[in-house]
Write a protein that holds these residues in place. Structure first.
Motif, PDB file in Angstrom:
ATOM      1  N   VAL A 108       0.836  -1.198   0.000  1.00  0.00           N
ATOM      2  CA  VAL A 108       0.000   0.000   0.000  1.00  0.00           C
ATOM      3  C   VAL A 108       0.872   1.249   0.000  1.00  0.00           C
ATOM      4  CG1 VAL A 108      -1.787   1.261   1.255  1.00  0.00           C
ATOM      5  CG2 VAL A 108      -1.903  -1.213   1.101  1.00  0.00           C
ATOM      6  N   ARG A 109       1.999   1.208   0.687  1.00  0.00           N
ATOM      7  CA  ARG A 109       2.922   2.357   0.661  1.00  0.00           C
ATOM      8  C   ARG A 109       3.454   2.589  -0.760  1.00  0.00           C
ATOM      9  NH1 ARG A 109       5.968   1.004   6.198  1.00  0.00           N
ATOM     10  NH2 ARG A 109       4.591   2.160   7.591  1.00  0.00           N
ATOM     11  N   LYS A 120      -6.148   5.053  -2.627  1.00  0.00           N
ATOM     12  CA  LYS A 120      -7.233   4.486  -1.811  1.00  0.00           C
ATOM     13  C   LYS A 120      -8.214   3.712  -2.680  1.00  0.00           C
ATOM     14  CE  LYS A 120      -7.147   7.984   1.788  1.00  0.00           C
ATOM     15  NZ  LYS A 120      -7.894   9.060   2.437  1.00  0.00           N
ATOM     16  N   LYS A 121      -8.555   4.275  -3.813  1.00  0.00           N
ATOM     17  CA  LYS A 121      -9.506   3.614  -4.707  1.00  0.00           C
ATOM     18  C   LYS A 121      -8.908   2.313  -5.251  1.00  0.00           C
ATOM     19  CE  LYS A 121     -12.440   4.514  -8.679  1.00  0.00           C
ATOM     20  NZ  LYS A 121     -12.844   5.471  -9.698  1.00  0.00           N
ATOM     21  N   ILE A 122      -7.649   2.339  -5.619  1.00  0.00           N
ATOM     22  CA  ILE A 122      -6.990   1.144  -6.152  1.00  0.00           C
ATOM     23  C   ILE A 122      -6.924   0.059  -5.078  1.00  0.00           C
ATOM     24  CG2 ILE A 122      -4.803   0.230  -7.030  1.00  0.00           C
ATOM     25  CD1 ILE A 122      -4.368   3.012  -8.310  1.00  0.00           C
ATOM     26  N   GLN A 130     -13.445  -5.205   3.889  1.00  0.00           N
ATOM     27  CA  GLN A 130     -13.688  -3.775   4.113  1.00  0.00           C
ATOM     28  C   GLN A 130     -13.029  -3.308   5.410  1.00  0.00           C
ATOM     29  OE1 GLN A 130     -15.267  -1.436   2.190  1.00  0.00           O
ATOM     30  NE2 GLN A 130     -14.844   0.114   3.709  1.00  0.00           N
ATOM     31  N   ASP A 131     -13.037  -4.151   6.441  1.00  0.00           N
ATOM     32  CA  ASP A 131     -12.436  -3.775   7.717  1.00  0.00           C
ATOM     33  C   ASP A 131     -10.927  -3.597   7.590  1.00  0.00           C
ATOM     34  OD1 ASP A 131     -14.935  -3.881   8.939  1.00  0.00           O
ATOM     35  OD2 ASP A 131     -14.709  -6.003   9.456  1.00  0.00           O
ATOM     36  N   ALA A 132     -10.287  -4.478   6.834  1.00  0.00           N
ATOM     37  CA  ALA A 132      -8.842  -4.348   6.618  1.00  0.00           C
ATOM     38  C   ALA A 132      -8.530  -3.072   5.849  1.00  0.00           C
ATOM     39  CB  ALA A 132      -8.312  -5.569   5.860  1.00  0.00           C
ATOM     40  N   TYR A 133      -9.376  -2.742   4.881  1.00  0.00           N
ATOM     41  CA  TYR A 133      -9.198  -1.496   4.130  1.00  0.00           C
ATOM     42  C   TYR A 133      -9.311  -0.288   5.049  1.00  0.00           C
ATOM     43  CZ  TYR A 133     -10.478   2.460   1.184  1.00  0.00           C
ATOM     44  OH  TYR A 133     -10.545   3.699   0.614  1.00  0.00           O
ATOM     45  N   LEU A 140      -2.370   4.613   7.570  1.00  0.00           N
ATOM     46  CA  LEU A 140      -1.492   5.305   6.629  1.00  0.00           C
ATOM     47  C   LEU A 140      -1.819   6.777   6.468  1.00  0.00           C
ATOM     48  CD1 LEU A 140      -0.881   2.675   3.843  1.00  0.00           C
ATOM     49  CD2 LEU A 140       0.586   3.327   5.728  1.00  0.00           C
ATOM     50  N   ASP A 141      -3.052   7.193   6.746  1.00  0.00           N
ATOM     51  CA  ASP A 141      -3.362   8.621   6.670  1.00  0.00           C
ATOM     52  C   ASP A 141      -2.657   9.385   7.777  1.00  0.00           C
ATOM     53  OD1 ASP A 141      -4.780   8.808   4.358  1.00  0.00           O
ATOM     54  OD2 ASP A 141      -6.750   8.713   5.297  1.00  0.00           O
TER      55      ASP A 141
END
Length: 167
Positions: A108-109, A120-122, A130-133, A140-141
């Motif tokens: 993700v980094r 984020k969309k990718i 969804q919870d992991a997202y 990361l924000d």
């Protein structure tokens, strides 16, 4: 896994009970039974969702997920990545969602570096849970992207040019 088996068994038991009661339709009407059945199925599905979201892993399961043969190496990896190891019923356990997020974090980094506006969309399209997202985005924000750390020294001509441009 045991909880999911229990939920499946309870669903099948509810189906059997509904069939038996429908066969003896003279004693009870079928509409309230079907309503109760639907509510119980919805409740078991909600329980199943909670079981998935708070699933736990033992240290050997974490080692298998990381493709590590040694459990002590898996413990060191967990400690190095800031994942707490909880002691429960003579077993060391961790929450699966934390392990998943730590495994996905380098990827993700790199997405953040390649696609600063769309990462984020990718990632949302790639991740299954969804919870992991949500947890990954929260983690990361909060991170700060550091810029270059080198300083350029200015000489007197640069200072004069800078001052002329700022007027």
């Amino acid at each position: 896994m045991r909880n999911q088996d229990k939920i499946k068994k309870s669903k099948s038991a509810l189906n059997k009970a509904l069939k038996v009661l429908k066969a003896k339709e003279g004693s009870l009407s079928s509409e309230p039974l079907e309503r109760v059945f639907r509510e119980s199925v919805v409740n078991t599905e909600k329980k199943e969702d909670k079981v998935k979201s708070l699933s736990i892993l033992t240290i050997p399961e974490v080692a298998a997920k990381l493709n590590i043969a040694n459990q002590s190496t898996a413990k060191k990896w967990l400690e190095r990545n800031g994942i707490l190891i909880h002691r429960f019923s003579k077993q060391n356990i961790v929450y699966a969602i934390e392990v998943i997020c730590e495994i996905d974090k380098p990827f993700v980094r790199s997405l953040r570096l390649k696609y600063p506006t769309k990462w984020k969309k990718i990632y949302r399209n790639l991740v299954k849970d969804q919870d992991a997202y949500d947890l990954m985005v929260l983690q990361l924000d909060g991170e700060f992207d550091f810029g270059p750390t080198t300083k350029v020294k200015r000489n007197s001509r640069d200072e004069k040019l800078y001052n002329d441009l700022m007027k």
